[in-house]
Motif scaffolding. Structure first.
Motif, PDB file in Angstrom:
ATOM      1  N   GLY A   1      46.333  52.842  -0.765  1.00 46.07           N
ATOM      2  CA  GLY A   1      45.600  52.860  -2.020  1.00 46.07           C
ATOM      3  C   GLY A   1      46.560  52.952  -3.186  1.00 46.07           C
ATOM      4  O   GLY A   1      47.531  53.721  -3.141  1.00 46.07           O
ATOM      5  N   ALA A   2      46.317  52.164  -4.242  1.00 44.14           N
ATOM      6  CA  ALA A   2      47.213  52.131  -5.402  1.00 44.14           C
ATOM      7  C   ALA A   2      46.392  52.307  -6.674  1.00 44.14           C
ATOM      8  O   ALA A   2      45.335  51.687  -6.831  1.00 44.14           O
ATOM      9  N   VAL A   3      46.913  53.138  -7.567  1.00 42.27           N
ATOM     10  CA  VAL A   3      46.257  53.395  -8.840  1.00 42.27           C
ATOM     11  C   VAL A   3      47.257  53.138  -9.962  1.00 42.27           C
ATOM     12  O   VAL A   3      48.313  53.782 -10.010  1.00 42.27           O
ATOM     13  N   ALA A   4      46.953  52.198 -10.835  1.00 40.84           N
ATOM     14  CA  ALA A   4      47.824  51.893 -11.976  1.00 40.84           C
ATOM     15  C   ALA A   4      47.649  52.961 -13.043  1.00 40.84           C
ATOM     16  O   ALA A   4      46.517  53.296 -13.414  1.00 40.84           O
ATOM     17  N   LEU A   5      48.773  53.478 -13.557  1.00 39.75           N
ATOM     18  CA  LEU A   5      48.749  54.612 -14.476  1.00 39.75           C
ATOM     19  C   LEU A   5      49.709  54.383 -15.638  1.00 39.75           C
ATOM     20  O   LEU A   5      50.532  53.472 -15.613  1.00 39.75           O
ATOM     21  N   SER A   6      49.624  55.240 -16.637  1.00 36.56           N
ATOM     22  CA  SER A   6      50.409  55.051 -17.858  1.00 36.56           C
ATOM     23  C   SER A   6      51.878  55.391 -17.686  1.00 36.56           C
ATOM     24  O   SER A   6      52.716  54.898 -18.434  1.00 36.56           O
ATOM     25  N   ASN A   7      52.228  56.217 -16.692  1.00 38.37           N
ATOM     26  CA  ASN A   7      53.628  56.529 -16.409  1.00 38.37           C
ATOM     27  C   ASN A   7      53.723  57.309 -15.102  1.00 38.37           C
ATOM     28  O   ASN A   7      52.696  57.690 -14.513  1.00 38.37           O
ATOM     29  N   CYS A   8      54.941  57.545 -14.653  1.00 39.19           N
ATOM     30  CA  CYS A   8      55.142  58.246 -13.380  1.00 39.19           C
ATOM     31  C   CYS A   8      54.844  59.743 -13.500  1.00 39.19           C
ATOM     32  O   CYS A   8      54.397  60.369 -12.544  1.00 39.19           O
ATOM     33  N   GLY A   9      55.093  60.320 -14.666  1.00 39.50           N
ATOM     34  CA  GLY A   9      54.823  61.741 -14.849  1.00 39.50           C
ATOM     35  C   GLY A   9      53.367  62.085 -14.604  1.00 39.50           C
ATOM     36  O   GLY A   9      53.056  63.100 -13.962  1.00 39.50           O
ATOM     37  N   VAL A  10      52.451  61.250 -15.098  1.00 35.95           N
ATOM     38  CA  VAL A  10      51.025  61.521 -14.871  1.00 35.95           C
ATOM     39  C   VAL A  10      50.671  61.280 -13.410  1.00 35.95           C
ATOM     40  O   VAL A  10      49.781  61.941 -12.861  1.00 35.95           O
ATOM     41  N   ALA A  11      51.362  60.350 -12.741  1.00 33.81           N
ATOM     42  CA  ALA A  11      51.131  60.154 -11.309  1.00 33.81           C
ATOM     43  C   ALA A  11      51.471  61.423 -10.530  1.00 33.81           C
ATOM     44  O   ALA A  11      50.740  61.825  -9.612  1.00 33.81           O
ATOM     45  N   LEU A  12      52.583  62.070 -10.888  1.00 32.86           N
ATOM     46  CA  LEU A  12      52.950  63.330 -10.242  1.00 32.86           C
ATOM     47  C   LEU A  12      51.890  64.404 -10.480  1.00 32.86           C
ATOM     48  O   LEU A  12      51.521  65.151  -9.565  1.00 32.86           O
ATOM     49  N   HIS A  13      51.400  64.491 -11.720  1.00 33.61           N
ATOM     50  CA  HIS A  13      50.364  65.465 -12.052  1.00 33.61           C
ATOM     51  C   HIS A  13      49.111  65.222 -11.211  1.00 33.61           C
ATOM     52  O   HIS A  13      48.564  66.139 -10.580  1.00 33.61           O
ATOM     53  N   LEU A  14      48.654  63.971 -11.162  1.00 36.05           N
ATOM     54  CA  LEU A  14      47.441  63.649 -10.413  1.00 36.05           C
ATOM     55  C   LEU A  14      47.636  63.875  -8.915  1.00 36.05           C
ATOM     56  O   LEU A  14      46.704  64.289  -8.217  1.00 36.05           O
ATOM     57  N   ALA A  15      48.839  63.615  -8.411  1.00 36.30           N
ATOM     58  CA  ALA A  15      49.107  63.849  -6.997  1.00 36.30           C
ATOM     59  C   ALA A  15      48.967  65.327  -6.658  1.00 36.30           C
ATOM     60  O   ALA A  15      48.358  65.696  -5.633  1.00 36.30           O
ATOM     61  N   LEU A  16      49.518  66.193  -7.486  1.00 36.45           N
ATOM     62  CA  LEU A  16      49.426  67.631  -7.238  1.00 36.45           C
ATOM     63  C   LEU A  16      47.978  68.116  -7.295  1.00 36.45           C
ATOM     64  O   LEU A  16      47.557  68.957  -6.486  1.00 36.45           O
ATOM     65  N   LEU A  17      47.203  67.578  -8.245  1.00 39.31           N
ATOM     66  CA  LEU A  17      45.788  67.945  -8.317  1.00 39.31           C
ATOM     67  C   LEU A  17      45.043  67.485  -7.070  1.00 39.31           C
ATOM     68  O   LEU A  17      44.251  68.230  -6.487  1.00 39.31           O
TER      69      LEU A  17
END
Length: 380
Positions: free
Chosen positions: A50-66
């Motif tokens: 599964g892939a989710v396009a996001l505004s940057n890698c920092g927010v990807a890290l945040h969403l991963a932890l959540l």
């Protein structure tokens, strides 16, 4: 004399044409048709994940932890020698970043340091592919499995790299990618989350758009769908403009990385006999994509003096990356001596796909001269 920039994005007519298509479509915002197409392209590249396009890698890290359920007070081990986005993301969820030291030869996180830092409060590890080189995932995943920890691959710098024949972005159950302007593939700013767990990807997708289904998808429904906000989400979407640029860049990735690898090989050849620095080392079981080219200066060399001289000649350079535990915001209690040493000795040389071999030779000539001008004499 022409300037040689430290970084330069390889964007051209193909990318402009893709942006023009978005303008004509009338949907420049996030999660539109180009965003969906980009996610499908990423999913195919990463083996159906599964892939989710996001505004940057920092927010990807945040969403991963959540998505992985990290709670306040939990400890998450993070690679120390890195842009400190992983530690910031841990703090976003009120957890505690614990910094692991790195290997002296590669700058990637040392599995022994990770193992030594595990406590009853540890819930996971964020591994960083340092400036484009994958870390030691065989050992790291084994450690995590023994202790019941999650692993997140911070592949911000490593799109296109490999480890033991597997592509970066598939080396842990969850990976976070960056498409910042200095990466091998770029949309200026941009990122993605890729996960083998559909639930993690779906959690990230919902939270990236304030916790509701995309307006573009709702527009396909006959009638008047009205979403309900059941939890706090964020506006972390990637615009369709960025997604369109990335579709082109990913198709060009092999070509662009081949140029970077040729530059790295030429630097290594020209600097092989220089005793005032050490060139980067790449273990035989992995490949590097050279987001950055970092040389380690001899302790006798005044790095600031060398950088000033290079910049005076129009040659871009930088300090490398950060020893995150030394940054005041984190108030870290542990020491990471290898990371700290690399932080003080690394020098980043110009590295991008637009460099010519003549420019590489000019950089190395200037660097050799600067090293001799700014090295303390050896005591007999």
């Amino acid at each position: 004399m022409d300037r040689i920039p430290l970084v330069h994005a390889s964007l051209g007519e193909q990318e402009l044409a893709a942006v023009a298509e978005v303008f004509a479509s009338g949907w420049p915002a996030g999660q539109g048709p180009k965003g969906k197409a980009l996610e499908a392209q990423l999913s195919e590249r990463y083996g159906g994940r599964g892939a989710v396009a996001l505004s940057n890698c920092g927010v990807a890290l945040h969403l991963a932890l959540l998505a992985l359920g990290v709670e306040p007070g939990d400890e998450v081990i993070v690679a120390d020698y890195s842009f400190p986005a992983p530690a910031h993301a841990v703090r976003y969820v009120d957890a505690v970043p614990v910094f692991a030291d790195v290997r002296a030869d590669t700058g990637t996180v040392d599995p022994r340091s990770v193992a030594d830092l595990i406590t009853p409060r540890t819930v996971g590890v964020i591994v960083v592919d340092t400036v484009g080189l994958p870390a030691d995932y065989a050992e790291l995943n084994a450690i995590a499995e023994r202790h019941g920890l999650f692993v997140i691959e911070d592949a911000a710098c490593s799109v296109g790299a490999t480890y033991q024949g597997r592509e970066a972005g598939t080396l842990a159950p969850v990976a976070c990618l960056s498409f910042h302007g200095r990466k091998g593939a770029t949309s200026g700013e941009g990122g993605a989350l890729v996960s083998a767990d559909p639930a993690v990807a779906e959690s990230a997708r919902l939270r990236s758009a304030f916790g509701i289904e995309s307006i573009f998808e709702q527009g396909k429904v006959v009638g008047l769908p009205i979403s309900e906000f059941t939890e706090v989400g964020y506006n972390y979407k990637l615009s369709d403009i960025g997604a369109a640029i990335l579709q082109v860049q990913l198709r060009r990735l092999d070509e662009l990385l081949e140029r970077r690898r040729a530059v790295a090989a030429r630097y290594a050849e020209l600097l092989a006999d220089e005793d005032l620095l050490t060139v980067p080392q790449v273990p035989s079981d992995r490949t590097h994509v050279w987001q950055s080219y970092l040389v380690a200066l001899d302790p006798r060399v005044d790095r600031a003096g060398v950088a000033t001289e290079l910049r005076g000649q129009g040659i871009g350079c930088g300090h490398g990356t950060w020893a995150s535990h030394l940054q005041p915001v984190f108030e870290a209690k542990q020491a990471c001596p290898v990371s700290a040493d690399l932080f003080h000795r690394h020098l980043a040389l110009p590295m991008h796909a637009e460099l010519s071999m003549d420019q590489v030779e000019r950089v190395t000539r200037a660097l050799r001269g600067a090293l001799r001008s700014h090295a303390a004499p050896t005591r007999g």
